[in-house]
Design an enzyme around this catalytic site. Structure first.
Site, PDB file in Angstrom:
ATOM      1  N   SER A 245      -5.854 -11.317  12.690  1.00 38.33           N
ATOM      2  CA  SER A 245      -4.489 -11.511  13.192  1.00 38.33           C
ATOM      3  C   SER A 245      -4.452 -11.472  14.711  1.00 38.33           C
ATOM      4  CB  SER A 245      -3.578 -10.415  12.641  1.00 38.33           C
ATOM      5  OG  SER A 245      -3.648 -10.408  11.234  1.00 38.33           O
TER       6      SER A 245
ATOM      7  N   GLU B 224       5.492 -17.476   4.513  1.00 36.28           N
ATOM      8  CA  GLU B 224       4.263 -16.660   4.603  1.00 36.28           C
ATOM      9  C   GLU B 224       4.244 -15.795   3.355  1.00 36.28           C
ATOM     10  OE1 GLU B 224       1.939 -16.852   6.782  1.00 36.28           O
ATOM     11  OE2 GLU B 224       2.865 -18.012   8.385  1.00 36.28           O
ATOM     12  N   LEU B 225       3.405 -16.150   2.391  1.00 31.18           N
ATOM     13  CA  LEU B 225       3.501 -15.527   1.066  1.00 31.18           C
ATOM     14  C   LEU B 225       2.287 -14.647   0.753  1.00 31.18           C
ATOM     15  CD1 LEU B 225       5.015 -18.688  -0.681  1.00 31.18           C
ATOM     16  CD2 LEU B 225       6.205 -16.851   0.525  1.00 31.18           C
TER      17      LEU B 225
ATOM     18  N   CYS C 192      -0.942  -8.423   3.532  1.00 29.54           N
ATOM     19  CA  CYS C 192      -1.179  -9.699   2.842  1.00 29.54           C
ATOM     20  C   CYS C 192      -2.595 -10.183   3.101  1.00 29.54           C
ATOM     21  CB  CYS C 192      -0.169 -10.742   3.306  1.00 29.54           C
ATOM     22  SG  CYS C 192      -0.161 -10.921   5.100  1.00 29.54           S
TER      23      CYS C 192
HETATM   24  P1  NAD Z   1       9.311  -9.348  -1.486  1.00 29.82           P
HETATM   25  O1  NAD Z   1       9.085 -10.800  -1.726  1.00 29.82           O
HETATM   26  O2  NAD Z   1       9.699  -8.512  -2.628  1.00 29.82           O
HETATM   27  O3  NAD Z   1      10.455  -9.138  -0.394  1.00 29.82           O
HETATM   28  C1  NAD Z   1      10.388  -9.792   0.859  1.00 29.82           C
HETATM   29  C2  NAD Z   1      11.800  -9.909   1.399  1.00 29.82           C
HETATM   30  O4  NAD Z   1      12.544 -10.760   0.535  1.00 29.82           O
HETATM   31  C3  NAD Z   1      12.569  -8.598   1.477  1.00 29.82           C
HETATM   32  O5  NAD Z   1      13.393  -8.632   2.617  1.00 29.82           O
HETATM   33  C4  NAD Z   1      13.411  -8.632   0.212  1.00 29.82           C
HETATM   34  O6  NAD Z   1      14.586  -7.875   0.322  1.00 29.82           O
HETATM   35  C5  NAD Z   1      13.739 -10.108   0.127  1.00 29.82           C
HETATM   36  N1  NAD Z   1      14.078 -10.570  -1.209  1.00 29.82           N
HETATM   37  C6  NAD Z   1      13.693 -10.073  -2.406  1.00 29.82           C
HETATM   38  N2  NAD Z   1      14.234 -10.801  -3.409  1.00 29.82           N
HETATM   39  C7  NAD Z   1      14.964 -11.776  -2.819  1.00 29.82           C
HETATM   40  C8  NAD Z   1      15.746 -12.854  -3.332  1.00 29.82           C
HETATM   41  N3  NAD Z   1      15.891 -13.082  -4.628  1.00 29.82           N
HETATM   42  N4  NAD Z   1      16.361 -13.664  -2.453  1.00 29.82           N
HETATM   43  C9  NAD Z   1      16.230 -13.462  -1.135  1.00 29.82           C
HETATM   44  N5  NAD Z   1      15.495 -12.469  -0.589  1.00 29.82           N
HETATM   45  C10 NAD Z   1      14.861 -11.641  -1.430  1.00 29.82           C
HETATM   46  O7  NAD Z   1       8.004  -8.830  -0.765  1.00 29.82           O
HETATM   47  P2  NAD Z   1       7.682  -7.344  -0.291  1.00 29.82           P
HETATM   48  O8  NAD Z   1       7.348  -6.552  -1.487  1.00 29.82           O
HETATM   49  O9  NAD Z   1       8.730  -6.848   0.650  1.00 29.82           O
HETATM   50  O10 NAD Z   1       6.393  -7.603   0.607  1.00 29.82           O
HETATM   51  C11 NAD Z   1       5.128  -7.710   0.083  1.00 29.82           C
HETATM   52  C12 NAD Z   1       4.723  -9.157  -0.069  1.00 29.82           C
HETATM   53  O11 NAD Z   1       4.818  -9.818   1.190  1.00 29.82           O
HETATM   54  C13 NAD Z   1       3.291  -9.308  -0.497  1.00 29.82           C
HETATM   55  O12 NAD Z   1       3.203 -10.300  -1.476  1.00 29.82           O
HETATM   56  C14 NAD Z   1       2.592  -9.754   0.785  1.00 29.82           C
HETATM   57  O13 NAD Z   1       1.404 -10.475   0.572  1.00 29.82           O
HETATM   58  C15 NAD Z   1       3.630 -10.568   1.426  1.00 29.82           C
HETATM   59  N6  NAD Z   1       3.358 -10.698   2.855  1.00 29.82           N
HETATM   60  C16 NAD Z   1       2.894 -11.886   3.317  1.00 29.82           C
HETATM   61  C17 NAD Z   1       2.596 -12.010   4.657  1.00 29.82           C
HETATM   62  C18 NAD Z   1       2.081 -13.313   5.205  1.00 29.82           C
HETATM   63  O14 NAD Z   1       2.111 -13.459   6.409  1.00 29.82           O
HETATM   64  N7  NAD Z   1       1.624 -14.236   4.387  1.00 29.82           N
HETATM   65  C19 NAD Z   1       2.771 -10.934   5.520  1.00 29.82           C
HETATM   66  C20 NAD Z   1       3.245  -9.729   5.000  1.00 29.82           C
HETATM   67  C21 NAD Z   1       3.541  -9.630   3.656  1.00 29.82           C
END
Ligand code: NAD
Length: 492
Positions: free
Chosen positions: A456, A265-266, A299
């Site tokens: 949602s 989910e990105l 998101c």
């Molecule tokens: P992020 O990608 O920075 O972090 C998400 C998670 O990944 C955190 O737990 C972080 O610690 C971990 N992470 C970071 N780098 C990593 C790596 N190299 N390897 C493994 N894990 C790693 O995202 P964020 O800033 O926490 O959240 C915001 C993003 O999430 C936005 O882009 C938003 O659109 C997205 N989001 C998507 C949805 C969806 O359902 N599509 C829902 C909520 C948020």
């Protein structure tokens, strides 16, 4: 004109009662990865507590605990699994106010948003408690008549769940719920910005009866190597990730080494289309939800307002009036309607996107600059005439900024809306239902809000197309993401 609350003192919050050790195999234990990680209150910019820092060895211990718990849990009667999830739903609702305050403290969101999130998050436990007992297979006859085709859905196994900070409760329950319902065990790695909500959920699940090892929670300052260690452990069979597209791409590559099943989910870049035949009041109501829920840190947040040219001026003026009337302040202040952003990096990104748009010709109608007060505050902002080459049209804003551009025709609106690598959600407002459905079908998005600013729902399949993700969460689809399909060719 944006209204600010006064600089209120932080209300007393019993940080000492928070559990911030690792939760592995049904027990709390310290992390071996380094000093505890500070957790900051975005309303003040000050640390209010700290959580354990897991090492790679801690993460693999969590995988061991999940692996050990798997045989008994996957053999547990679906009704029993269902009742544990149902109890967890009830406990979340009973503790809604406490959980909401916690979310508001670590994430910054306004209390009404936090209360909304707890309710939404709890609903995933209720929904998947109902799905746990409805995981039916299929029985068919081979067209040649030689055998029966028996199809069943078996739990996929140990699952690694990685979640972001913007919905610390809901993004976790949206994964834990279906994993447990399907008979899987899991290791949850929440974001370090918002870890306490995840640990609170672990306690609730244990109290509801989830056996030791079925749900493990680890926090770490070294997300990359720690998650990588788990994804390369042959006992792990599933990655379910919610976060940015950038990290998602990296994790897909890591997961390829073991050909792991991935649900992703990105990020999003939602267009919000308003045609000139729309009910403008309804479109403004929808815009306020789609833009301002969670202060824009969603998101699903409307990222690009595309308004038919004849009504654009009126829409921008009225949206600025509505957004400008929101009170900005600490999330836990009862007067607040728009809390702080999660951290300083978020403020810098929003500021640079607005600056870039203005440099390229956009006009500021409201807000436009970070607030000069402690904490991470960006005021509700409306910019209009945003040109096509502005970065804000390509990038996720993740803040309370409405970027408005115009279109002339239906074809142009669709072309502009689809002009992005993302495809999570789109919003369409029109008074003509056949146009609404026609446009919805042509939009490259996993979800469409048609005359609605909120889509949602645990009972609906949530997810994106293009670089917004793979797979779906919620609905019946959500539980299937944690299952393998087994086909048995049988003769009798
Ligand atoms: P992020 O990608 O920075 O972090 C998400 C998670 O990944 C955190 O737990 C972080 O610690 C971990 N992470 C970071 N780098 C990593 C790596 N190299 N390897 C493994 N894990 C790693 O995202 P964020 O800033 O926490 O959240 C915001 C993003 O999430 C936005 O882009 C938003 O659109 C997205 N989001 C998507 C949805 C969806 O359902 N599509 C829902 C909520 C948020």
């Amino acid at each position: 004109m944006t209204v600010e609350t006064k600089q209120t003192a932080r209300p007393s919050f019993d940080a000492a009662s928070l559990r911030g050790d690792l939760w592995i195999g049904g027990a709390w234990r310290p992390g071996r990865g380094g000093d505890p990680i500070d957790v900051v209150d975005p309303s003040t910019g000050e640390a209010f507590a700290a959580v354990a820092d897991a090492s790679e060895a801690d993460a693999l211990d969590a995988v061991t605990a999940a692996h050990d718990a798997l045989p008994a849990w996957s053999a547990t009667a679906p009704r029993k699994r269902s009742e544990i999830l149902r109890r967890a739903f009830e406990l979340m609702i009973e503790r809604r106010d406490h959980l909401a305050e916690l979310i508001s403290f670590e994430n910054g969101k306004a209390l009404p948003d936090a209360i909304g999130e707890v309710t939404y998050a709890a609903e995933f436990f209720r929904w998947f408690s109902e799905e746990a007992v409805r995981l039916n297979g299929e029985l068919g006859v081979a067209p040649g008549g030689a055998n029966r085709i028996l199809v069943q859905h078996q739990p996929i196994g140990v699952s690694v769940l990685v979640t972001p900070w913007n919905f610390p409760a809901a993004m976790a329950t949206r994964k834990i719920g279906p994993a447990l319902a399907a008979g899987c065990t899991c290791v949850l790695k929440p974001a370090t910005e918002t870890p306490f909500t995840a640990y609170a959920l672990a306690e609730i699940l244990a109290e509801a009866g989830a056996p030791a090892g079925t749900v493990n929670v680890i926090t770490t300052s070294k997300a990359g190597p720690t998650v990588s260690a788990m994804l390369h452990d042959p006992r792990v069979r599933k990655l379910s990730f919610t976060g940015s597209t950038e990290v998602g791409r990296r994790l897909l590559k890591e997961a390829a080494d073991q050909v792991l099943s991935c649900s992703m989910e990105l990020g999003g870049n939602a267009p919000f289309l308003v045609f000139d035949d729309a009910d403008i009041d309804a479109a403004l109501d929808g815009a306020m939800i789609a833009k301002m829920r969670n202060g824009g840190e969603a998101c699903t947040a409307a990222n690009r307002f595309l308004i038919q040219s004849g009504i654009a001026e009126d829409f921008a003026r009225r949206l600025a009036e509505r957004m400008g009337a929101l009170t900005v302040g600490p999330g836990y202040d009862p007067e607040t309607k728009c809390g702080p952003m999660v951290n300083a990096a978020a403020i810098e990104k929003i500021d640079s996107l607005v600056e870039d748009a203005v440099r390229r010709g956009a006009r500021v109608r409201l807000g436009g600059k970070p607030l000069d007060r402690p904490g991470y505050y960006f005021p509700p902002t409306v910019i209009e005439g945003v040109p096509g080459d502005a970065e804000i049209r390509r990038e996720e804003i993740f803040g309370p900024v409405a970027a408005i551009a115009t279109f002339e025709s239906e074809d142009e609106a669709i072309a502009l809306a689809n002009d992005t690598e993302f495809g999570l959600i789109a919003y369409v407002y029109t008074g003509d239902l056949s146009r609404g459905l026609r446009v919805s079908e042509r939009l490259e998005a996993g979800m469409v809000g048609l005359n609605r600013g909120l889509v949602s729902d645990p009972a609906a399949p949530f997810g994106g197309v293009k670089q917004s993700g793979l797979g779906r969460e919620g609905a019946h689809h959500g539980i299937l993401e944690f299952c393998e399909t087994k086909y048995i060719a049988a003769s009798w």
